[in-house]
Design a protein around this motif. Structure first.
Motif, short mmCIF file in Angstrom:
data_model
loop_
_atom_site.label_atom_id
_atom_site.label_comp_id
_atom_site.label_asym_id
_atom_site.label_seq_id
_atom_site.Cartn_x
_atom_site.Cartn_y
_atom_site.Cartn_z
N LEU A 1 11.01 6.52 1.51
CA LEU A 1 11.58 5.17 1.40
C LEU A 1 12.32 4.99 0.08
O LEU A 1 13.28 4.24 0.00
N TYR B 1 -1.88 5.05 -2.65
CA TYR B 1 -1.90 5.21 -1.20
C TYR B 1 -2.46 3.94 -0.57
O TYR B 1 -3.16 3.16 -1.21
N SER B 2 -2.10 3.73 0.67
CA SER B 2 -2.63 2.66 1.49
C SER B 2 -2.63 3.20 2.92
O SER B 2 -2.13 4.30 3.15
N ILE C 1 -0.66 2.55 5.10
CA ILE C 1 0.73 2.64 5.58
C ILE C 1 1.62 3.46 4.66
O ILE C 1 2.54 4.12 5.12
N ARG C 2 1.37 3.42 3.37
CA ARG C 2 2.27 4.08 2.40
C ARG C 2 1.55 5.13 1.57
O ARG C 2 0.34 5.09 1.40
N VAL D 1 2.52 7.24 -2.22
CA VAL D 1 3.42 7.43 -3.35
C VAL D 1 2.96 8.69 -4.10
O VAL D 1 1.80 8.79 -4.50
N THR E 1 8.25 7.40 -2.62
CA THR E 1 7.45 6.49 -1.80
C THR E 1 7.74 6.80 -0.35
O THR E 1 8.90 6.94 0.06
N HIS E 2 6.67 6.89 0.44
CA HIS E 2 6.77 7.26 1.85
C HIS E 2 6.03 6.24 2.71
O HIS E 2 5.12 5.57 2.22
N MET E 3 6.40 6.19 3.99
CA MET E 3 5.71 5.33 4.94
C MET E 3 5.33 6.16 6.16
O MET E 3 6.15 6.93 6.67
N TRP E 4 4.10 6.00 6.62
CA TRP E 4 3.67 6.66 7.84
C TRP E 4 4.29 5.95 9.03
O TRP E 4 4.19 4.72 9.16
N PRO F 1 6.02 1.73 12.08
CA PRO F 1 4.95 1.93 11.09
C PRO F 1 3.59 2.16 11.75
O PRO F 1 3.28 1.58 12.79
#
Length: 157
Positions: free
Chosen positions: A60, A85-86, A88-89, A91, A128-131, A138
């Motif tokens: 992202l 991390y979360s 969804i995301r 880093v 930064t990435h998103m699953w 998402p």
């Protein structure tokens, strides 16, 4: 205990340099991708296997801060770890550092991780990435792939 840095050593190739004799700035972004892929492989989370499970991890945002220049034939180590991390995301943070032949030999293939980066700082960066699923929607990793989310938690905490 603080999260260890994964390290991936490499030698600068002539093709990666520009007319000024230094590594072209865009190559650091490619190096971050190589480092991230090797980080994932080291922790038994290969991109290939993750994609086979229907997950994608697009970038992202990418950021690089250049401190010093690498040149042809320099020895470089790329340090990688999770910054945030979360469900969804994700880093990642990176440091590219020039090292000596002695560092190369002492910290080579037998040492996949390091407590702290070493060598001369060249560049820092973050991605930064998103699953997402294969339809690019998402995904909440904690719900769809709890084992993978738990593995990330163990590594990052």
């Amino acid at each position: 205990m603080a999260q260890e840095w994964h390290q991936h050593q490499m030698r600068v190739q002539y093709k990666d340099t520009d007319q000024m004799g230094v590594v072209h700035h865009g190559n650091y972004i490619t190096w971050f991708e190589v480092a991230r892929t090797e980080w994932m492989r080291h922790f038994d989370m290969s991109y290939h296997a993750i994609e086979e499970e229907g997950l994608l991890l697009p970038v992202l945002d990418v950021n690089a801060v250049y401190k010093s220049s690498a040149r042809f034939d320099d020895l470089v180590v790329l340090f990688t770890r999770i910054e945030q991390y979360s469900p969804i995301r994700l880093v990642f943070e990176y440091e590219a550092r020039r090292i000596t032949e002695e560092d190369w030999k002492a910290n080579g293939l037998n040492h996949a991780t390091a407590d702290e980066p070493y060598g001369e700082l060249l560049t820092t960066g973050k991605t930064t990435h998103m699953w997402v699923n294969k339809a690019w929607k998402p995904v909440k990793l904690r719900k769809t792939h709890p084992e993978l989310y738990e593995k990330i938690q163990r590594i990052a905490d």
